[in-house]
Scaffold this motif. Structure first.
Motif, PDB file in Angstrom:
ATOM      1  N   GLN A  80       3.829   8.150 -14.336  1.00  0.00           N
ATOM      2  CA  GLN A  80       3.233   9.468 -14.545  1.00  0.00           C
ATOM      3  C   GLN A  80       2.945  10.105 -13.193  1.00  0.00           C
ATOM      4  O   GLN A  80       2.015   9.707 -12.501  1.00  0.00           O
ATOM      5  CB  GLN A  80       1.944   9.347 -15.369  1.00  0.00           C
ATOM      6  N   LEU A  87      -2.852  12.796 -21.768  1.00  0.00           N
ATOM      7  CA  LEU A  87      -2.471  11.404 -21.560  1.00  0.00           C
ATOM      8  C   LEU A  87      -3.190  10.445 -22.517  1.00  0.00           C
ATOM      9  O   LEU A  87      -2.557   9.539 -23.066  1.00  0.00           O
ATOM     10  CB  LEU A  87      -2.727  11.012 -20.105  1.00  0.00           C
ATOM     11  N   PHE A 119       0.148   3.097 -17.989  1.00  0.00           N
ATOM     12  CA  PHE A 119       0.576   4.290 -17.265  1.00  0.00           C
ATOM     13  C   PHE A 119       0.308   4.092 -15.775  1.00  0.00           C
ATOM     14  O   PHE A 119      -0.823   3.784 -15.382  1.00  0.00           O
ATOM     15  CB  PHE A 119      -0.165   5.535 -17.751  1.00  0.00           C
ATOM     16  N   CYS A 121      -0.063   6.059 -12.609  1.00  0.00           N
ATOM     17  CA  CYS A 121      -0.312   7.468 -12.288  1.00  0.00           C
ATOM     18  C   CYS A 121      -0.427   7.690 -10.779  1.00  0.00           C
ATOM     19  O   CYS A 121      -1.125   6.942 -10.087  1.00  0.00           O
ATOM     20  CB  CYS A 121      -1.606   7.944 -12.957  1.00  0.00           C
TER      21      CYS A 121
END
Length: 266
Positions: A80, A87, A119, A121
């Motif tokens: 991400q 999210l 995820f 990020c």
């Protein structure tokens, strides 16, 4: 812009194409999971990289960056790069789709595997400055009581890598931000990234995928224009304009405007 595309030679590990190509390497994928989750992966069952899940015709499909299993667990790893307020709900939907996909293969819900929705990020998804956010269902009245549904949602915040105490996690998150490998795993990743970027076959595949994405965007825009034209035509027809005039003004075929006029009269 639709026609803009990041030059292949400038792609990094965090770019979608390179990330999914790296995740096809079982050794790196297994080592990354073990570093981030602090678990032992006995072996990897490849569930397709960038697997698409759409259990029902009417449901919204999802494309997973890396969807992997071992003996009794499912791992979904997503990269991400941009901030996304949706999210949390996306993680919930991904989890439900993975469970549904398992059940449609003949399993009972009691057989659902432990799942990890992860995820990675580049930016802080929750603005709390933590390098890792781990979510599990618990009882609000007694926070020591976990639901134990074996579902985990974990968000790694690379922007806060300096706050991470675990050396392996810190090194990986550091690499996401600085692109500088600091340990064995990130060196392997970085070497593979350079290898992928040197392959002409990958360059061609990257361009083909970009063209497919561009075509889908263009198709969506055309459908949007068509829907807008039909909406405008219906408004004109309701005001009493002739089908010929409406067709001429909004640029729709006369036959289509006639169909819309018949629908209004029903």
């Amino acid at each position: 812009m639709i026609n803009s595309i990041k030059p292949f030679e400038l792609l990094e590990f965090t770019d979608d194409y390179i990330f999914y190509r790296v995740m096809q390497n079982d050794e790196i994928c297994k080592e990354l999971l073990e570093h981030l989750l602090k678990v032992k992966i006995d072996h990897i069952v490849r569930q397709d990289v960038q697997k698409e899940l759409k259990p029902f015709y009417e449901s919204k499909g999802i494309r997973l960056d890396a969807y992997i299993k071992d003996s009794n667990r499912i791992f979904n790893i997503e990269m991400q790069q941009v901030s996304d307020d949706e999210l949390p709900k996306r993680s919930r939907y991904y989890s439900s789709m993975i469970d549904t996909d398992s059940l449609l293969k003949g399993k009972d819900y009691t057989e659902l595997a432990e799942s990890f929705i992860m995820f990675i990020c580049s930016k802080d998804p929750f603005k709390k400055g933590l390098p890792v956010y781990t979510f599990e269902n618990m009882c609000l009245e007694d926070k020591n009581l976990l639901l134990n549904d074996m579902g985990h949602k974990i968000f790694f915040n690379a922007s806060a890598y300096q706050n991470e105490k675990d050396v392996e996690i810190k090194s990986f998150l550091d690499y996401i931000i600085t692109r500088k490998p600091e340990d064995n795993l990130t060196n392997k990743i970085n070497t593979l990234v350079q290898e992928i970027k040197s392959r002409e076959t990958d360059r061609r595949q990257y361009m083909i995928e970009h063209l497919k994405i561009r075509d889908k965007i263009m198709e969506g825009k055309r459908l949007g224009i068509q829907e807008k034209a039909e909406e405008t035509a219906v408004n004109f027809l309701k005001e009493g304009d002739s089908v010929e005039k409406v067709a001429r003004c909004v640029g729709l075929p006369l036959e289509k405007v006639q169909e819309l006029a018949k629908e209004i009269k029903k």
